[in-house]
Design a protein around this motif. Structure first.
Motif, short mmCIF file in Angstrom:
data_model
loop_
_atom_site.label_atom_id
_atom_site.label_comp_id
_atom_site.label_asym_id
_atom_site.label_seq_id
_atom_site.Cartn_x
_atom_site.Cartn_y
_atom_site.Cartn_z
N HIS A 52 2.35 -7.22 -4.65
CA HIS A 52 2.39 -5.79 -4.30
C HIS A 52 3.33 -5.04 -5.26
CE1 HIS A 52 1.63 -2.41 -1.74
NE2 HIS A 52 2.76 -2.43 -1.06
N HIS B 156 0.89 -4.05 7.78
CA HIS B 156 2.20 -4.30 7.17
C HIS B 156 2.99 -5.31 7.99
CE1 HIS B 156 0.91 -0.46 5.47
NE2 HIS B 156 1.68 -0.75 4.43
N HIS C 141 8.65 -1.24 -4.99
CA HIS C 141 7.65 -0.46 -4.27
C HIS C 141 7.63 0.95 -4.86
CE1 HIS C 141 5.34 1.19 -0.87
NE2 HIS C 141 4.99 -0.07 -0.65
N THR D 41 9.30 -0.10 4.01
CA THR D 41 8.91 1.21 3.48
C THR D 41 8.26 2.06 4.56
OG1 THR D 41 6.68 0.60 2.77
CG2 THR D 41 8.47 0.14 1.23
N ASP E 198 1.01 -6.03 3.76
CA ASP E 198 1.80 -5.56 2.63
C ASP E 198 3.29 -5.49 2.98
OD1 ASP E 198 -0.64 -5.16 1.42
OD2 ASP E 198 -0.32 -3.03 0.99
N ASP E 199 4.11 -5.50 1.94
CA ASP E 199 5.53 -5.12 1.95
C ASP E 199 6.50 -6.24 2.30
OD1 ASP E 199 4.66 -2.64 1.23
OD2 ASP E 199 5.37 -1.59 3.02
#
Ligand code: ZN
Length: 245
Positions: free
Chosen positions: A109, A204, A113, A209, A58-59
């Motif tokens: 995603h 990640h 965020h 984040t 993710d991210d």
């Protein structure tokens, strides 16, 4: 965009989905509730083929870290699913394209965020459609999956995902790699502690984040995780090959 089902079907589906979302939302609280999510909403939780492990990041994409993950995954012979943020992909379109070009699955995603529990359905729909459009445009691939930031999922989230033509998927297993105190050992231990057959692993590929530099711990944990997963006879791949029902 996925067309809306007929009203009665939509109402039933949303009711079930909302119940699943409510259950899913309880995940971080206890391991027993996480097991309940895996059992009662396995598709949303990411439970697939028992001998397969879905590896997800993710991210990203993030120029500071994602290229190192692409190289590491090449060395390990793994393909994964990258849940991209629209805001990140817009800053490095070439890197977003490279993720797909190197054989990985791209997914959504969100554009921002943001916690969906604090946003309305109209905002969520706009955010997901914008992110899906951008990721598709930059990579030339059609994203199938959506993972909400923080795993914060509501009925509005599910409606927005449906409108954007995306299927929501959370995770069964995590390394808690975003934490400042995370170490290679803790990431491996957390993944092993939360592993289930047919699990989906959340890691990640960016610290945008997370604690600054946390991605280096995640990256260093990959060979250690490979030892465990190879010993268990698991095949590692993207969600597209995970057999989600
Ligand atoms: Zn995230």
């Amino acid at each position: 965009m996925t067309p809306w089902p007929r009203a009665a079907t939509a109402a039933g589906a949303l009711c079930a989905a909302a119940a699943g979302a409510a259950l899913a939302q309880l995940l971080p609280a206890t391991s027993s509730l996480r097991r309940a999510r895996n059992r009662w909403v396995p598709g949303l939780a990411g439970v697939g083929h028992p001998g397969h492990l879905a590896l997800t990041f993710d991210d990203g994409p993030d120029p500071a870290s994602t290229p190192a993950f692409l190289d590491a995954l090449d060395e390990l012979g793994w393909r994964a699913t990258f849940f991209m943020l629209g805001e990140m992909a817009a800053r490095c379109p070439d890197l977003a394209a490279e993720v797909a070009r190197r054989g990985h699955e791209v997914a959504v995603h969100g554009y921002q965020h943001a916690n969906h529990l604090r946003r309305g359905p109209a905002w969520a729909t706009r955010d997901l459609i914008a992110a899906r459009h951008l990721v598709a445009q930059l990579t030339g691939a059609a994203p199938r999956w959506f993972r909400p930031p923080y795993g914060a999922i509501s009925a509005s989230t599910l409606v927005a995902a449906r409108r954007a033509g995306l299927r929501s998927v959370l995770w069964t297993t995590w390394g808690r790699d975003w934490r400042r105190e995370a170490t290679v050992e803790s990431v491996v231990a957390d993944v092993m502690a939360t592993w289930v057959a047919g699990g989906t692993v959340l890691l990640h590929d960016s610290d945008c984040t997370s604690a600054p530099g946390s991605w280096k711990t995640t990256l260093a944990a990959l060979p250690r995780l490979a030892q465990h997963w190879q010993a268990a006879g698991l095949s590692v791949g993207p969600l597209a090959e995970h057999g989600l029902r």
